[in-house]
Design a protein around this motif. Structure first.
Motif, PDB file in Angstrom:
ATOM      1  N   LEU A  38      80.262  15.415  30.684  1.00  0.00           N
ATOM      2  CA  LEU A  38      80.424  14.852  32.023  1.00  0.00           C
ATOM      3  C   LEU A  38      79.068  14.652  32.691  1.00  0.00           C
ATOM      4  O   LEU A  38      78.775  13.569  33.214  1.00  0.00           O
ATOM      5  N   TRP A  39      78.223  15.696  32.645  1.00  0.00           N
ATOM      6  CA  TRP A  39      76.927  15.609  33.309  1.00  0.00           C
ATOM      7  C   TRP A  39      75.999  14.608  32.622  1.00  0.00           C
ATOM      8  O   TRP A  39      75.185  13.964  33.288  1.00  0.00           O
ATOM      9  N   LEU A  40      76.123  14.468  31.312  1.00  0.00           N
ATOM     10  CA  LEU A  40      75.352  13.434  30.615  1.00  0.00           C
ATOM     11  C   LEU A  40      75.756  12.043  31.100  1.00  0.00           C
ATOM     12  O   LEU A  40      74.909  11.169  31.299  1.00  0.00           O
ATOM     13  N   GLY A  41      77.063  11.844  31.274  1.00  0.00           N
ATOM     14  CA  GLY A  41      77.542  10.571  31.800  1.00  0.00           C
ATOM     15  C   GLY A  41      77.026  10.303  33.202  1.00  0.00           C
ATOM     16  O   GLY A  41      76.642   9.179  33.526  1.00  0.00           O
ATOM     17  N   VAL A  42      77.005  11.361  34.042  1.00  0.00           N
ATOM     18  CA  VAL A  42      76.503  11.219  35.409  1.00  0.00           C
ATOM     19  C   VAL A  42      75.028  10.847  35.402  1.00  0.00           C
ATOM     20  O   VAL A  42      74.588   9.928  36.114  1.00  0.00           O
ATOM     21  N   GLY A  47      70.586   6.909  36.047  1.00  0.00           N
ATOM     22  CA  GLY A  47      69.459   6.172  35.493  1.00  0.00           C
ATOM     23  C   GLY A  47      69.665   4.663  35.539  1.00  0.00           C
ATOM     24  O   GLY A  47      68.762   3.911  35.931  1.00  0.00           O
ATOM     25  N   VAL A  48      70.855   4.221  35.161  1.00  0.00           N
ATOM     26  CA  VAL A  48      71.170   2.782  35.195  1.00  0.00           C
ATOM     27  C   VAL A  48      71.124   2.261  36.629  1.00  0.00           C
ATOM     28  O   VAL A  48      70.608   1.161  36.892  1.00  0.00           O
ATOM     29  N   ALA A  52      68.662  -0.560  38.128  1.00  0.00           N
ATOM     30  CA  ALA A  52      69.206  -1.767  38.760  1.00  0.00           C
ATOM     31  C   ALA A  52      68.571  -2.002  40.126  1.00  0.00           C
ATOM     32  O   ALA A  52      68.205  -3.141  40.468  1.00  0.00           O
ATOM     33  N   ALA A  53      68.414  -0.936  40.921  1.00  0.00           N
ATOM     34  CA  ALA A  53      67.812  -1.074  42.249  1.00  0.00           C
ATOM     35  C   ALA A  53      66.365  -1.541  42.151  1.00  0.00           C
ATOM     36  O   ALA A  53      65.926  -2.428  42.898  1.00  0.00           O
ATOM     37  N   VAL A  54      65.619  -0.960  41.221  1.00  0.00           N
ATOM     38  CA  VAL A  54      64.205  -1.332  41.058  1.00  0.00           C
ATOM     39  C   VAL A  54      64.075  -2.784  40.612  1.00  0.00           C
ATOM     40  O   VAL A  54      63.272  -3.556  41.156  1.00  0.00           O
ATOM     41  N   LEU A  55      64.875  -3.175  39.628  1.00  0.00           N
ATOM     42  CA  LEU A  55      64.796  -4.543  39.108  1.00  0.00           C
ATOM     43  C   LEU A  55      65.192  -5.574  40.158  1.00  0.00           C
ATOM     44  O   LEU A  55      64.546  -6.625  40.293  1.00  0.00           O
ATOM     45  N   VAL A 132      75.630   1.201  41.120  1.00  0.00           N
ATOM     46  CA  VAL A 132      75.189  -0.195  41.097  1.00  0.00           C
ATOM     47  C   VAL A 132      75.541  -0.881  42.417  1.00  0.00           C
ATOM     48  O   VAL A 132      74.769  -1.699  42.935  1.00  0.00           O
ATOM     49  N   GLU A 133      76.712  -0.544  42.972  1.00  0.00           N
ATOM     50  CA  GLU A 133      77.058  -1.059  44.300  1.00  0.00           C
ATOM     51  C   GLU A 133      76.001  -0.624  45.309  1.00  0.00           C
ATOM     52  O   GLU A 133      75.515  -1.431  46.113  1.00  0.00           O
ATOM     53  N   LEU A 134      75.642   0.670  45.274  1.00  0.00           N
ATOM     54  CA  LEU A 134      74.636   1.186  46.206  1.00  0.00           C
ATOM     55  C   LEU A 134      73.294   0.488  45.997  1.00  0.00           C
ATOM     56  O   LEU A 134      72.600   0.176  46.966  1.00  0.00           O
ATOM     57  N   ALA A 135      72.925   0.242  44.732  1.00  0.00           N
ATOM     58  CA  ALA A 135      71.665  -0.449  44.444  1.00  0.00           C
ATOM     59  C   ALA A 135      71.635  -1.821  45.100  1.00  0.00           C
ATOM     60  O   ALA A 135      70.624  -2.229  45.693  1.00  0.00           O
TER      61      ALA A 135
END
Length: 287
Positions: A38-42, A47-48, A52-55, A132-135
């Protein structure tokens, strides 16, 4: 800073509630061995989302002239559309979220290795959607600020994100690990109304960008000029601009877009929340 704080608080609390529900479900079925997955998925989703926000921001900053206006306008409209969908989705589906997630956990935990993969993807998809929405929202809020103060915008946006996510983590932990209770229905109603104001500002800002490249006609270039009283370049004016899309000398189409969106979406939102209250009361057993 305030828009990024509010957006991060809202999205972060949704993500925290999802993670807490999944962890609770794993404990209930005695499959805490799947918690690392679960934490790996989080972490992968975080990270993604950061990438996304930076790009999105760097790409927008690399553009000039008409291309910059087009990008910012599209970003504003896209963010406003997704934000509107999110407000209505959470208002209507929040009461079913726990049951749906617990069913997903029960199915995912059927096998050992397959269970790890399933829990990873369950957590990743749930969190990356919020991230991604937040980004996208943060990118729109960033460009809605003063483009001549990029350094200040960056610091304020990052500060708002950190504070908002920190607050959401504390609220989520308090809700799930202690006896503290938050009226989530009321919380999402209040933040929903605030975000509708923010989304209306995004719509107006997007129209303004398209006015400048003549994609949307101004009709009347300046309906009024309030900069004498509240200068849009002042600290207070910048705050109003970033929060609510304030423009001291808006065009007629900006005003039509802003107030049209505000009236229609607020009406639909209040009707939706009233219907949700009626459904909850109808579902309660009669004494």
């Amino acid at each position: 800073m305030l828009p990024s704080y509010l957006l991060s608080l809202r999205e972060g609390l949704e993500a925290a509630l999802i993670i807490g529900i999944v962890l609770g479900a794993l404990r209930k079925i005695r499959r805490t061995d799947l918690a690392p997955a679960l934490w790996l998925g989080v972490m992968a989703a975080v990270g993604v989302s950061v990438l996304a926000a930076v790009l999105l921001t760097l790409f927008g900053l690399s553009l000039e002239g008409s291309a910059e206006k087009i990008y910012e306008g599209i970003t504003m409209f896209l963010a406003a559309g997704i934000l509107t969908w999110m407000i209505f989705w959470m208002s209507g589906q929040a009461r079913h979220l726990k049951g749906e997630l617990e069913d997903g956990v029960n199915k995912a935990a059927a096998g050992h290795e397959a269970g790890k993969r399933s829990i990873f993807w369950l957590a990743f998809i749930a969190v990356v959607r919020e991230g991604v929405e937040l980004a996208l929202f943060i990118t729109a809020a960033f460009f809605a600020g003063n483009n001549e103060q990029i350094g200040v915008n960056t610091i304020q946006t990052l500060a708002g994100v950190v504070l908002g996510l920190g607050t959401s983590i504390l609220l989520g932990w308090s809700l799930l690990a202690t006896t503290v209770r938050l009226d989530l229905r009321r919380f999402f109603q209040i933040t929903g109304l605030l975000l509708i104001l923010f989304a209306a500002g995004l719509v107006a800002h997007g129209i303004h960008e398209f006015n400048e490249i003549n994609w949307i006609p101004s009709v009347v270039e300046h309906v009024w000029d309030m900069n004498t009283y509240v200068d849009e370049t002042s600290v207070f004016g910048e705050l109003l601009k970033t929060l609510f899309g304030y423009n001291g000398n808006p065009s007629l189409t900006e005003m039509i877009g802003y107030f049209g969106y505000l009236l229609i979406v607020t009406f639909l939102f209040t009707r939706n929340t009233s219907a949700s209250k009626s459904d909850v009361k109808a579902a309660q057993p009669q004494a």
